[in-house]
Enzyme design. Structure first.
Site, PDB file in Angstrom:
ATOM      1  N   GLY A  31       0.819  -1.216   0.000  1.00  0.00           N
ATOM      2  CA  GLY A  31       0.000   0.000   0.000  1.00  0.00           C
ATOM      3  C   GLY A  31       0.848   1.259   0.000  1.00  0.00           C
ATOM      4  CG  HIS A  34       5.143   5.251  -4.866  1.00  0.00           C
ATOM      5  ND1 HIS A  34       5.719   4.538  -5.885  1.00  0.00           N
ATOM      6  CD2 HIS A  34       5.626   4.703  -3.719  1.00  0.00           C
ATOM      7  CE1 HIS A  34       6.532   3.629  -5.392  1.00  0.00           C
ATOM      8  NE2 HIS A  34       6.488   3.695  -4.069  1.00  0.00           N
ATOM      9  CG  HIS A  37       3.172   0.846  -5.632  1.00  0.00           C
ATOM     10  ND1 HIS A  37       3.359   1.887  -4.758  1.00  0.00           N
ATOM     11  CD2 HIS A  37       3.764  -0.234  -5.057  1.00  0.00           C
ATOM     12  CE1 HIS A  37       4.022   1.465  -3.699  1.00  0.00           C
ATOM     13  NE2 HIS A  37       4.282   0.182  -3.853  1.00  0.00           N
ATOM     14  CD  GLN A  61       7.740  -7.289   3.787  1.00  0.00           C
ATOM     15  OE1 GLN A  61       6.969  -8.112   3.298  1.00  0.00           O
ATOM     16  NE2 GLN A  61       8.333  -6.362   3.045  1.00  0.00           N
ATOM     17  N   GLY A 147       9.080  -4.130  -8.510  1.00  0.00           N
ATOM     18  CA  GLY A 147       9.952  -3.026  -8.906  1.00  0.00           C
ATOM     19  C   GLY A 147      11.415  -3.397  -8.717  1.00  0.00           C
ATOM     20  CD  GLU A 148      14.962  -3.606 -13.152  1.00  0.00           C
ATOM     21  OE1 GLU A 148      15.518  -2.499 -13.293  1.00  0.00           O
ATOM     22  OE2 GLU A 148      15.007  -4.510 -13.999  1.00  0.00           O
ATOM     23  CE  LYS A 149      12.701   1.147  -3.265  1.00  0.00           C
ATOM     24  NZ  LYS A 149      12.312   1.391  -1.995  1.00  0.00           N
ATOM     25  CD  GLN A 153      10.451  -7.223  -2.306  1.00  0.00           C
ATOM     26  OE1 GLN A 153      10.278  -7.111  -1.100  1.00  0.00           O
ATOM     27  NE2 GLN A 153       9.763  -6.514  -3.178  1.00  0.00           N
ATOM     28  CB  SER A 185      10.740   4.584  -1.587  1.00  0.00           C
ATOM     29  OG  SER A 185      10.541   3.943  -0.338  1.00  0.00           O
TER      30      SER A 185
HETATM   31  O1  PAF Z   1       7.889  -4.736  -1.970  1.00  0.00           O
HETATM   32  C1  PAF Z   1       6.935  -4.799  -1.177  1.00  0.00           C
HETATM   33  O2  PAF Z   1       6.073  -3.919  -1.129  1.00  0.00           O
HETATM   34  C2  PAF Z   1       6.834  -6.000  -0.247  1.00  0.00           C
HETATM   35  O3  PAF Z   1       8.078  -6.418   0.182  1.00  0.00           O
HETATM   36  C3  PAF Z   1       6.024  -7.162  -0.860  1.00  0.00           C
HETATM   37  C4  PAF Z   1       6.714  -7.725  -2.089  1.00  0.00           C
HETATM   38  C5  PAF Z   1       4.632  -6.694  -1.213  1.00  0.00           C
HETATM   39  C6  PAF Z   1       5.911  -8.303   0.161  1.00  0.00           C
HETATM   40  O4  PAF Z   1       5.287  -7.886   1.321  1.00  0.00           O
END
Ligand code: PAF
Length: 278
Positions: A31, A34, A37, A61, A147-149, A153, A185
């Protein structure tokens, strides 16, 4: 756009797409949406006939001293943005729906999640891998976009999708940036105007390090100069500046064929990350 909050309702909605012969793209988010997304949603719409977005601020996380409770939550505004962007379905489960009582499973990826943010944020990538595995199993999309940012991940997700034969395609979408280069971000919202102005030092330092490497500087020289530029630019501390192999994220000390410069630094209590292809 339909909003669903239970796995049962989600399954029913996705089954209706499938019955109509639609293909499904998933855009997982936490959520506070921006333009970064929205670029994922737009790319998803080009590649599949239905886009499902998820909004879930995943407690697994966040470390004990991280920003879970103050992480921005703006679901109504996010839902409007998603609807306008042509998203077909919003999956917005509660913490109890995602992790019912007794939940005891952890997805842990070794190697690629070990260094960089894996070192600065112990347990972070287990939390990401666990929730993203669940999201993939819940939605069962054809493709998912990230996103590559959040480059590490993305590498971790690509790894476990391959390792676990999950059979969906992972698409990395280039980082969206402000005019002065700062990567978009959700955490930029924490920055005071003063810190926001200083934050441009991070992408600038990476850009200069990339130029220096291409111009023949040694990796040590380029990384040390970038660290100094970030600190001189007003950041309080640097977690890392590293040149890595773009797939394994192992540090390298000479220019690899496909490399990635990655950095994380803190300013006024906010931790920002960024990366550039070399
Ligand atoms: O990048 C994010 O917003 C989060 O790490 C994700 C991939 C939605 C997992 O919670």
């Amino acid at each position: 756009m339909q909003i669903v909050r239970t796995v049962a309702a989600l399954r029913e909605a996705v089954a209706a797409f499938r019955a109509a012969g639609e293909t499904v793209a998933l855009v997982p988010t936490m959520g506070a949406l921006h333009a970064g997304h929205m670029a994922l949603i737009a790319e998803g719409r080009l590649r599949a006939s239905r886009v499902v977005a998820s909004i879930f601020v995943n407690p697994k996380q966040f470390g004990p001293n991280e920003d879970l409770s103050r992480y921005p939550r703006r679901e109504a505004r996010d839902a409007e943005m998603l609807e306008e962007a042509g998203c077909a379905l919003l999956w917005a489960p509660s913490v109890e729906e995602m992790y019912p009582d007794g939940f005891a499973t952890n997805v842990s990826v070794t190697g690629v999640s070990g260094g960089l943010d894996g070192e600065s944020r112990p347990g972070h990538f287990d939390g990401v891998a666990t929730v993203v595995t669940k999201l993939f199993n819940q939605v069962r999309p054809d493709i998912a976009l990230f996103g590559e940012k959040d480059f590490q991940q993305l590498a971790v997700i690509r790894r476990f999708v391959r390792d676990l034969d999950l059979g969906l395609e992972i698409i990395g979408v280039p980082t969206q940036r402000e005019d002065d280069g700062l990567a978009l971000s959700s955490r930029n919202a924490y920055l005071t105007p003063e810190d926001r102005a200083k934050a441009r030092a991070l992408p600038r330092a990476l850009g200069e390090a990339a130029d220096a490497l291409r111009g023949g500087a040694t990796v040590t020289e380029a990384l040390e100069a970038a660290t100094k530029r970030i600190l001189d630019g007003g950041f309080d501390s640097v977690d890392y500046v590293s040149l890595c192999d773009a797939e394994t994220l192992q540090p390298v000390d000479s220019l690899p064929i496909s490399g990635r410069l990655l950095a994380a630094a803190r300013i006024g209590g906010t931790r920002l990350i960024d990366n550039l292809a070399i």
